[in-house]
Design a protein around this motif. Sequence first.
Motif, PDB file in Angstrom:
ATOM      1  N   SER A 384       1.810  -6.182   1.072  1.00  0.00           N
ATOM      2  CA  SER A 384       2.559  -5.977   2.314  1.00  0.00           C
ATOM      3  C   SER A 384       1.762  -5.105   3.283  1.00  0.00           C
ATOM      4  O   SER A 384       1.742  -5.357   4.492  1.00  0.00           O
ATOM      5  CB  SER A 384       3.911  -5.324   2.013  1.00  0.00           C
ATOM      6  N   LYS A 385       1.101  -4.078   2.746  1.00  0.00           N
ATOM      7  CA  LYS A 385       0.314  -3.186   3.611  1.00  0.00           C
ATOM      8  C   LYS A 385      -0.889  -3.927   4.195  1.00  0.00           C
ATOM      9  O   LYS A 385      -1.246  -3.723   5.364  1.00  0.00           O
ATOM     10  CB  LYS A 385      -0.160  -1.966   2.822  1.00  0.00           C
ATOM     11  N   GLU A 386      -1.520  -4.780   3.397  1.00  0.00           N
ATOM     12  CA  GLU A 386      -2.652  -5.549   3.897  1.00  0.00           C
ATOM     13  C   GLU A 386      -2.223  -6.448   5.047  1.00  0.00           C
ATOM     14  O   GLU A 386      -2.928  -6.574   6.055  1.00  0.00           O
ATOM     15  CB  GLU A 386      -3.256  -6.380   2.759  1.00  0.00           C
ATOM     16  N   VAL A 387      -1.066  -7.106   4.874  1.00  0.00           N
ATOM     17  CA  VAL A 387      -0.548  -7.964   5.937  1.00  0.00           C
ATOM     18  C   VAL A 387      -0.219  -7.121   7.167  1.00  0.00           C
ATOM     19  O   VAL A 387      -0.544  -7.474   8.306  1.00  0.00           O
ATOM     20  CB  VAL A 387       0.705  -8.726   5.450  1.00  0.00           C
ATOM     21  N   PHE A 388       0.443  -5.983   6.931  1.00  0.00           N
ATOM     22  CA  PHE A 388       0.843  -5.073   8.015  1.00  0.00           C
ATOM     23  C   PHE A 388      -0.371  -4.601   8.805  1.00  0.00           C
ATOM     24  O   PHE A 388      -0.353  -4.573  10.041  1.00  0.00           O
ATOM     25  CB  PHE A 388       1.590  -3.885   7.392  1.00  0.00           C
ATOM     26  N   ASP A 389      -1.431  -4.246   8.099  1.00  0.00           N
ATOM     27  CA  ASP A 389      -2.616  -3.688   8.756  1.00  0.00           C
ATOM     28  C   ASP A 389      -3.482  -4.748   9.434  1.00  0.00           C
ATOM     29  O   ASP A 389      -4.201  -4.444  10.384  1.00  0.00           O
ATOM     30  CB  ASP A 389      -3.476  -2.914   7.756  1.00  0.00           C
ATOM     31  N   SER A 390      -3.441  -5.978   8.920  1.00  0.00           N
ATOM     32  CA  SER A 390      -4.366  -6.992   9.423  1.00  0.00           C
ATOM     33  C   SER A 390      -3.783  -7.900  10.498  1.00  0.00           C
ATOM     34  O   SER A 390      -4.530  -8.597  11.182  1.00  0.00           O
ATOM     35  CB  SER A 390      -4.865  -7.868   8.253  1.00  0.00           C
ATOM     36  N   THR A 391      -2.458  -7.899  10.659  1.00  0.00           N
ATOM     37  CA  THR A 391      -1.873  -8.784  11.660  1.00  0.00           C
ATOM     38  C   THR A 391      -2.331  -8.391  13.058  1.00  0.00           C
ATOM     39  O   THR A 391      -2.546  -7.204  13.360  1.00  0.00           O
ATOM     40  CB  THR A 391      -0.336  -8.755  11.583  1.00  0.00           C
ATOM     41  N   LYS A 392      -2.487  -9.352  13.937  1.00  0.00           N
ATOM     42  CA  LYS A 392      -2.958  -9.102  15.301  1.00  0.00           C
ATOM     43  C   LYS A 392      -1.824  -8.776  16.251  1.00  0.00           C
ATOM     44  O   LYS A 392      -2.074  -8.522  17.433  1.00  0.00           O
ATOM     45  CB  LYS A 392      -3.735 -10.327  15.804  1.00  0.00           C
ATOM     46  N   GLN A 393      -0.595  -8.806  15.795  1.00  0.00           N
ATOM     47  CA  GLN A 393       0.527  -8.355  16.608  1.00  0.00           C
ATOM     48  C   GLN A 393       0.749  -6.866  16.402  1.00  0.00           C
ATOM     49  O   GLN A 393       0.605  -6.361  15.282  1.00  0.00           O
ATOM     50  CB  GLN A 393       1.810  -9.106  16.239  1.00  0.00           C
ATOM     51  N   GLY A 394       1.099  -6.164  17.468  1.00  0.00           N
ATOM     52  CA  GLY A 394       1.449  -4.764  17.321  1.00  0.00           C
ATOM     53  C   GLY A 394       2.784  -4.642  16.607  1.00  0.00           C
ATOM     54  O   GLY A 394       3.712  -5.411  16.877  1.00  0.00           O
ATOM     55  N   ILE A 395       2.865  -3.713  15.672  1.00  0.00           N
ATOM     56  CA  ILE A 395       4.099  -3.508  14.913  1.00  0.00           C
ATOM     57  C   ILE A 395       4.437  -2.025  14.896  1.00  0.00           C
ATOM     58  O   ILE A 395       3.554  -1.182  14.678  1.00  0.00           O
ATOM     59  CB  ILE A 395       3.970  -4.020  13.460  1.00  0.00           C
ATOM     60  N   LEU A 396       5.711  -1.713  15.144  1.00  0.00           N
ATOM     61  CA  LEU A 396       6.181  -0.353  14.932  1.00  0.00           C
ATOM     62  C   LEU A 396       7.476  -0.406  14.149  1.00  0.00           C
ATOM     63  O   LEU A 396       8.274  -1.349  14.301  1.00  0.00           O
ATOM     64  CB  LEU A 396       6.377   0.410  16.244  1.00  0.00           C
ATOM     65  N   VAL A 397       7.664   0.575  13.273  1.00  0.00           N
ATOM     66  CA  VAL A 397       8.845   0.647  12.416  1.00  0.00           C
ATOM     67  C   VAL A 397       9.544   1.961  12.700  1.00  0.00           C
ATOM     68  O   VAL A 397       8.899   3.021  12.746  1.00  0.00           O
ATOM     69  CB  VAL A 397       8.456   0.565  10.918  1.00  0.00           C
TER      70      VAL A 397
END
Length: 504
Positions: A384-397
């Motif tokens: 999950s962290k790999e996906v979170f870190d590598s996605t090209k969309q900005g994400i905030l939680v």
Amino acid sequence: MTQKIQLPLQTANLVVGFMVWVLISSLLPFISEDINIPPERVAIITAIPVVLGSILRIPLGYYANVYGARVMFFISFIVLLFPVYYISETSTVTGLLIGGTLLGVGGAIFSVGVTSLPKYYPKEKHGLVNGIYGMGNIGTAITTFSAPVLAMKFGWSLTVKMYLVLLLVFIALNFFFGDRKEVKVKAPIVEQIKGVYKNEKLWFFSLFYFITFGSFVAFTVFLPNFLVNYFGLEKVDAGLRTAGFIVVATLLRPVGGWLGDKFQPLFLLMGCFAGLTAASIVLAFSPDIALYTVGSILIAAAAGIGNGVIFKLVPLYFSKQAGTVNGIVSMMGGLGGFFPPLLLATIFSMTGSYSIGFMAFSQVSLASLVLVVWLYYMDRVSLSKEVFDSTKQGILVTNQTGVIVSVNPAFTELTGYSEKEVLGKSPNVLSSGRHERAYYDDMWRQIEEEGVWHGEIWNKKKNGEEYLEFLSISAVRDGTGDVVRYVGSFSDISPVAGEGNRFS
């Protein structure tokens, strides 16, 4: 043609190596009739080949990459000629210890094949291939069953000499049919070890193999004498029952590898350790021979499948350092076979029962089960962290009150704010001021009612530049339906965006 015969040739090599490896333990009831072996030396004599056969797996796995399997099998079988002949001529306990030490080379060659064979097959077949190769374990069953039968007819000394002929045959087979063009890997062993020793998966896999293969080896060397002394069985009968244990574990090894290719390997390991736990509890209650047989067969099945699964995991996580990692993991498995016989013998001498030893094994198996479950969930978190870190969309939680608790690297690249600068703050830090309060009220009303909102919104970067983004906000709820966090993902859709700030 040469490449096609490597799997059957190397599997046959392992059969022969394991046949030689257990020579002393299989013939010990006969040897002890001619050589006076003190009771406290019996466990040491049977365990010594296991120790060297375990420790040597690291260098043999490494040098299998450097020189190829052909050279390593060829040299190993030449070396084995000396202890086999020496044991056949010895008449002392010291001679058995010296010869038995060098017999360990027969067990060490295991790491040669698991390093070499995956080079010839795609990754999706590595579990099955290593499982088939691992069937070479059957060599222990062949010796355990046939050596006592031959010893009854020809004597144990001549029986041992017969193995010299077998070794000479396989020296010739490897010389003529071994692959001279095998791909070589010559990275220094110290560099390879440095590259893997900090990886916790190496030590988890080592522990798991310590239990699964260790239980296989331990029962192989422990059962012949145990069945004779504890249950009063005939030597040949004890050898036959031990061979049955080995056959079950060996035949199920490729099944474990095949299952590891098809399903989640860690799930399979959970089942294996649950089986080992249950079976060892049964044996701890010192049942009669029938129930003892059931418990032993269950251990054979769980250990066999587990062995196959683990050597699917190794190339999956350590493709570049497979030789060294295979050596370390298989070494730990061999050492796993060294300690249980000594522990059981010590406990029996102190208490007159093996129950405490079997119960201790059940607890170790149970602890391993817990660790596999933990590793599985840590793997999911890591993914999950790999996906979170590598996605090209900005994400905030954010948490349920709207305070930012995490952002990904794309967020920083798009907004200019580092994670440290926004943690603990409200997403309002990004507000451009272009939208009226009613816009945000409608947004949150929809999130509360439907759990999600999508739309375009103007926000502002750290440097004050305004940009248009497409934003998606989702409410994450727990099992009771309460919101525990909100996740927002966004892409820059400004009519004109700077290079590197455009996300799609």
